[in-house]
Design a protein around this motif. Structure first.
Motif, PDB file in Angstrom:
ATOM      1  N   LEU A 124       0.821  -1.208   0.000  1.00  0.00           N
ATOM      2  CA  LEU A 124       0.000   0.000   0.000  1.00  0.00           C
ATOM      3  C   LEU A 124       0.860   1.265   0.000  1.00  0.00           C
ATOM      4  CD1 LEU A 124      -2.721   1.449   0.149  1.00  0.00           C
ATOM      5  CD2 LEU A 124      -2.624   1.196   2.636  1.00  0.00           C
ATOM      6  N   SER A 125       1.805   1.365   0.921  1.00  0.00           N
ATOM      7  CA  SER A 125       2.662   2.561   0.973  1.00  0.00           C
ATOM      8  C   SER A 125       3.435   2.748  -0.320  1.00  0.00           C
ATOM      9  CB  SER A 125       3.643   2.482   2.146  1.00  0.00           C
ATOM     10  OG  SER A 125       2.973   2.607   3.362  1.00  0.00           O
ATOM     11  N   SER A 126       3.932   1.667  -0.872  1.00  0.00           N
ATOM     12  CA  SER A 126       4.688   1.759  -2.125  1.00  0.00           C
ATOM     13  C   SER A 126       3.813   2.269  -3.258  1.00  0.00           C
ATOM     14  CB  SER A 126       5.268   0.397  -2.504  1.00  0.00           C
ATOM     15  OG  SER A 126       6.202  -0.023  -1.549  1.00  0.00           O
ATOM     16  N   ARG A 127       2.598   1.723  -3.370  1.00  0.00           N
ATOM     17  CA  ARG A 127       1.693   2.177  -4.428  1.00  0.00           C
ATOM     18  C   ARG A 127       1.329   3.648  -4.239  1.00  0.00           C
ATOM     19  NH1 ARG A 127       0.163  -3.164  -3.859  1.00  0.00           N
ATOM     20  NH2 ARG A 127      -1.492  -2.713  -2.368  1.00  0.00           N
ATOM     21  N   GLU A 128       1.092   4.066  -2.988  1.00  0.00           N
ATOM     22  CA  GLU A 128       0.785   5.477  -2.718  1.00  0.00           C
ATOM     23  C   GLU A 128       1.980   6.365  -3.090  1.00  0.00           C
ATOM     24  OE1 GLU A 128      -0.229   5.437   1.440  1.00  0.00           O
ATOM     25  OE2 GLU A 128      -2.296   4.796   1.055  1.00  0.00           O
ATOM     26  N   ALA A 129       3.184   5.948  -2.735  1.00  0.00           N
ATOM     27  CA  ALA A 129       4.381   6.719  -3.061  1.00  0.00           C
ATOM     28  C   ALA A 129       4.579   6.796  -4.573  1.00  0.00           C
ATOM     29  CB  ALA A 129       5.608   6.098  -2.387  1.00  0.00           C
ATOM     30  N   MET A 130       4.391   5.687  -5.271  1.00  0.00           N
ATOM     31  CA  MET A 130       4.569   5.678  -6.727  1.00  0.00           C
ATOM     32  C   MET A 130       3.555   6.585  -7.407  1.00  0.00           C
ATOM     33  SD  MET A 130       5.830   1.848  -7.756  1.00  0.00           S
ATOM     34  CE  MET A 130       4.417   0.996  -7.105  1.00  0.00           C
ATOM     35  N   LYS A 131       2.341   6.621  -6.880  1.00  0.00           N
ATOM     36  CA  LYS A 131       1.307   7.493  -7.449  1.00  0.00           C
ATOM     37  C   LYS A 131       1.762   8.954  -7.371  1.00  0.00           C
ATOM     38  CE  LYS A 131      -3.557   8.668  -6.926  1.00  0.00           C
ATOM     39  NZ  LYS A 131      -4.776   8.460  -6.129  1.00  0.00           N
ATOM     40  N   GLU A 132       2.352   9.352  -6.249  1.00  0.00           N
ATOM     41  CA  GLU A 132       2.837  10.723  -6.097  1.00  0.00           C
ATOM     42  C   GLU A 132       4.033  10.989  -7.008  1.00  0.00           C
ATOM     43  OE1 GLU A 132       3.235  14.685  -4.769  1.00  0.00           O
ATOM     44  OE2 GLU A 132       1.560  13.293  -4.936  1.00  0.00           O
ATOM     45  N   ILE A 133       4.939  10.031  -7.121  1.00  0.00           N
ATOM     46  CA  ILE A 133       6.109  10.200  -7.996  1.00  0.00           C
ATOM     47  C   ILE A 133       5.654  10.428  -9.437  1.00  0.00           C
ATOM     48  CG2 ILE A 133       8.116   9.021  -8.996  1.00  0.00           C
ATOM     49  CD1 ILE A 133       8.329   7.567  -6.184  1.00  0.00           C
ATOM     50  N   VAL A 134       4.696   9.632  -9.889  1.00  0.00           N
ATOM     51  CA  VAL A 134       4.167   9.773 -11.255  1.00  0.00           C
ATOM     52  C   VAL A 134       3.464  11.125 -11.408  1.00  0.00           C
ATOM     53  CG1 VAL A 134       2.477   8.840 -12.886  1.00  0.00           C
ATOM     54  CG2 VAL A 134       4.042   7.294 -11.680  1.00  0.00           C
ATOM     55  N   ALA A 135       2.704  11.538 -10.390  1.00  0.00           N
ATOM     56  CA  ALA A 135       2.022  12.838 -10.443  1.00  0.00           C
ATOM     57  C   ALA A 135       3.028  13.986 -10.564  1.00  0.00           C
ATOM     58  CB  ALA A 135       1.140  13.027  -9.211  1.00  0.00           C
ATOM     59  N   LEU A 136       4.226  13.780 -10.017  1.00  0.00           N
ATOM     60  CA  LEU A 136       5.281  14.795 -10.085  1.00  0.00           C
ATOM     61  C   LEU A 136       6.086  14.711 -11.381  1.00  0.00           C
ATOM     62  CD1 LEU A 136       6.476  14.520  -6.389  1.00  0.00           C
ATOM     63  CD2 LEU A 136       5.300  16.487  -7.428  1.00  0.00           C
ATOM     64  N   GLY A 137       5.763  13.745 -12.247  1.00  0.00           N
ATOM     65  CA  GLY A 137       6.431  13.628 -13.540  1.00  0.00           C
ATOM     66  C   GLY A 137       7.467  12.531 -13.630  1.00  0.00           C
ATOM     67  N   GLY A 138       7.724  11.826 -12.514  1.00  0.00           N
ATOM     68  CA  GLY A 138       8.724  10.769 -12.519  1.00  0.00           C
ATOM     69  C   GLY A 138       8.247   9.503 -13.203  1.00  0.00           C
ATOM     70  N   ASP A 139       9.186   8.691 -13.613  1.00  0.00           N
ATOM     71  CA  ASP A 139       8.926   7.404 -14.257  1.00  0.00           C
ATOM     72  C   ASP A 139       9.493   6.315 -13.335  1.00  0.00           C
ATOM     73  OD1 ASP A 139       8.585   5.215 -15.919  1.00  0.00           O
ATOM     74  OD2 ASP A 139      10.117   5.839 -17.373  1.00  0.00           O
ATOM     75  N   VAL A 140       8.612   5.672 -12.570  1.00  0.00           N
ATOM     76  CA  VAL A 140       9.053   4.610 -11.655  1.00  0.00           C
ATOM     77  C   VAL A 140       9.321   3.369 -12.492  1.00  0.00           C
ATOM     78  CG1 VAL A 140       8.518   3.248  -9.605  1.00  0.00           C
ATOM     79  CG2 VAL A 140       7.658   5.597  -9.783  1.00  0.00           C
ATOM     80  N   ILE A 141      10.603   3.029 -12.627  1.00  0.00           N
ATOM     81  CA  ILE A 141      10.957   1.902 -13.488  1.00  0.00           C
ATOM     82  C   ILE A 141      11.059   0.590 -12.713  1.00  0.00           C
ATOM     83  CG2 ILE A 141      12.035   3.333 -15.251  1.00  0.00           C
ATOM     84  CD1 ILE A 141      14.781   2.526 -14.067  1.00  0.00           C
ATOM     85  N   ALA A 142      11.145   0.672 -11.383  1.00  0.00           N
ATOM     86  CA  ALA A 142      11.218  -0.537 -10.558  1.00  0.00           C
ATOM     87  C   ALA A 142      11.096  -0.137  -9.096  1.00  0.00           C
ATOM     88  CB  ALA A 142      12.524  -1.292 -10.788  1.00  0.00           C
TER      89      ALA A 142
END
Length: 192
Positions: A124-142
């Motif tokens: 859950l925390s990881s998915r929430e963090a990744m959602k914010e990273i993507v919203a900020l323009g980042g590309d979570v590759i792993a």
């Protein structure tokens, strides 16, 4: 490092706890991994981070431009993984209950991000963090973590690598076995 060697590091630092624990996911367990204890020694933390980085495919390692971790648990291991990859390491915080980037940190549009956690229990925390990273323009590759408590079952939507995979049983409130229910539950994690 083998899984036995990793768990030996947890035992040596008294980071593998037994009792009755209420996890941040809301589930109950007879075991808790206190990664802050295993990471409190800088040499040990660096050693574990280097071992985690070695588990990442070489091609992936070469693509990472920044490590991002959720605070609090991921801060130390994220920093050490950043050191091992020779890239910057930043963290997200939850001052109001949702992840946000603070302290002047930034993520460039399209920047290749490795999300690093200490322990994955439900993801859950990881998915929430990744959602914010993507919203900020980042590309979570792993994503990567010291410990995968799901026994390899978690799906984060990106490749996931853990230094050690374990499957300590966890229980919903109404499923707690009597021998565990007889012990008062404590909530050792960062989410109170």
């Amino acid at each position: 490092m083998t899984e036995d060697e990793v768990l030996a590091e947890f035992r040596a630092s008294h980071a593998l706890l037994e009792g009755h624990f209420l996890l941040s996911s809301g589930r109950h367990s007879g075991y808790y991994l206190q990664c802050a204890r295993v990471l409190m020694n800088p040499e040990r933390g660096g050693k574990l981070a280097r071992a985690l980085v070695q588990k990442l495919p070489r091609e992936l390692r070469s693509q990472v431009r920044k490590v991002v971790s959720p605070a609090m648990g991921g801060v130390i291991i994220g920093h050490e993984v950043g050191r091992a990859l020779d890239v910057d390491a930043i963290f997200l915080e939850r001052p109001t209950g949702v992840f946000e980037l603070r302290r002047g940190f930034d993520i460039a549009e399209g920047e290749k991000i490795l999300l690093v956690e200490d322990v994955i229990t439900t993801g859950l925390s990881s998915r929430e963090a990744m959602k914010e990273i993507v919203a900020l323009g980042g590309d979570v590759i792993a994503a990567a973590a010291l410990v995968d408590r799901t026994g390899g079952e978690v799906d984060l939507g990106v490749p996931f690598h853990a230094l050690v995979t374990i499957n300590f049983p966890t229980y919903e409130e109404d499923e707690v076995p009597p021998e565990l229910a007889a012990i008062p539950a404590i909530k050792p994690g960062s989410r109170k």
